[in-house]
Write an enzyme that holds these catalytic residues in place. Structure first.
Site, short mmCIF file in Angstrom:
data_model
loop_
_atom_site.label_atom_id
_atom_site.label_comp_id
_atom_site.label_asym_id
_atom_site.label_seq_id
_atom_site.Cartn_x
_atom_site.Cartn_y
_atom_site.Cartn_z
CG ASP A 142 -0.28 0.35 2.78
OD1 ASP A 142 0.49 -0.59 2.96
OD2 ASP A 142 -0.57 0.72 3.49
CD GLU A 143 6.38 2.35 0.44
OE1 GLU A 143 6.80 2.91 1.76
OE2 GLU A 143 7.11 1.66 0.65
#
Length: 290
Positions: free
Chosen positions: A209-210
Site C-alpha cells: 500500500d506504498e
C-alpha cells in the site's frame, strides 16, 4: 524502371517505394498502397515525410540519411501514419541504387507491416514496468525515473521533491471488508493521486500500500500545494457495497538538493518523514526536518 523490375515489384508482397536522389517518390507498388491507404498517383512527386508519425526523434532521420548518403543501406522499425491517420509500424530496409560511376540514381525501400508485433512488444514492456492492479509505474520503473530525474535536476541546478505515500490503516480495511475492497482502495488512491499531479510528474506503486511521487522542478511551495491536494483527495470516502470505506493517506517528502543528493538517501528521508506523518495520526503530509 526496367520492365522486369516493375513486374517483380508489382507482385512483391513487400511494400516497395522508389524515390529519386532528392527523396521525391517516383513509384510505390500495390502492397505499399494497401499498407498505407495511399494510391501511387497520390504519392508520386511527394516526399516520404508525408507518412511521418512524429514519433521518431530528429536523430533517427540524421542516422538514416548519413547511412544512405554514404552508400550504405539503412534498416529500422519505422513508426508512420496511414492516409486515415492510423499509426502503423513498418520493418523497412532502404538501399541506394548506384549507376556505373557510383552515383546515386534512386533510393529503394522494402518494408513489411509489423504493427501487431510492435504492439505486442509494447504490451509486454508495459506489463514489465507497470503495476497490474493500478497501471501505475512499478518499483523498477520508479527507480529508473527517479535516477533520471535526479540527474536532470543536478544538470539544470533545479530542485526536486520526492514523496512517499502510505495508506492509513490499510490492514484494517482488508480485514474488515476483504481483499477486493483493499484492491478498490488501492485503485482509488492511485487514480486520485495521479489526478493531483502534472504530466511531467510520476506517481508509482512501489509495493503493497506504498506509493511514491516524483515532482521534478518542485521546491517547497510548489510541492506543498501538490501534497495538500493529494491528502485532501484521498480523504474522501470510497463507496463500497452500499456503504463507505475511509482510507486516508500519510505522506512524507524530502527535497533535492536541500535534504540529500543521492537517490537512496532521498528515499530514506522521505520514508522517515512519512512515518512521522503516520505517527501523528495520518491524513497529513510532513516534510523531512533535520
Amino acid at each position: 524502371m526496367e520492365a522486369a523490375f516493375r513486374r517483380y515489384v508489382e507482385q512483391c508482397p513487400d511494400a516497395v517505394m522508389v524515390t529519386d536522389p532528392a527523396g521525391r517518390i517516383v513509384y510505390v507498388n500495390p502492397a505499399f498502397e494497401r499498407m498505407t491507404g495511399y494510391s501511387c498517383a497520390e504519392l508520386v512527386g511527394q516526399r516520404p515525410t508525408m507518412l511521418k508519425s512524429g514519433l521518431h526523434e530528429a536523430d533517427f532521420y540524421r542516422q538514416l540519411w548519413s547511412a544512405l548518403l554514404a552508400g550504405q543501406e539503412f534498416r529500422a522499425l519505422f513508426a508512420n501514419r496511414k492516409k486515415s491517420g492510423e499509426p502503423y509500424y513498418e520493418d523497412k530496409i532502404i538501399r541506394p541504387l548506384l549507376d556505373e560511376r557510383g552515383r546515386v540514381t534512386h533510393f529503394v525501400s522494402f518494408g513489411r507491416d509489423s504493427t501487431e508485433r510492435a504492439r505486442e512488444f509494447e504490451r509486454l514492456t508495459h506489463a514489465a514496468t507497470h503495476d497490474s492492479l493500478t497501471d501505475l509505474p512499478n518499483r523498477s520503473l520508479f527507480l529508473d525515473r527517479l535516477g533520471q530525474a535526479l540527474r536532470q535536476a543536478a544538470r539544470r541546478e533545479e530542485p526536486l521533491t520526492l514523496a512517499i505515500l502510505d495508506i492509513d490503516r490499510f490492514r484494517d480495511t482488508n480485514n474488515r471488508h476483504g481483499h477486493l475492497a483493499g484492491d478498490a482502495v488501492l485503485q482509488a488512491v492511485a487514480a486520485r493521486t495521479r489526478a493531483c499531479v502534472r504530466e511531467a510528474d510520476t506517481v508509482a506503486r512501489i509495493g503493497g500500500d506504498e506509493f511514491a511521487i516524483i515532482l521534478p522542478g518542485a521546491a517547497d511551495a510548489d510541492a506543498a500545494g501538490v501534497l495538500d491536494k493529494v491528502v485532501g483527495a484521498n480523504a474522501a470516502p470510497l463507496a463500497w457495497e452500499g456503504g463507505e470505506i475511509r482510507a486516508s493517506v500519510s505522506v512524507g517528502a524530502a527535497g533535492f538538493p536541500r535534504d540529500a543528493l543521492e537517490q537512496e538517501a532521498l528515499r530514506k528521508l522521505a520514508d522517515s518523514a512519512m512515518y512521522v506523518a503516520k505517527g501523528a495520526g495520518g491524513n497529513r503530509w510532513v516534510v523531512y526536518a533535520r
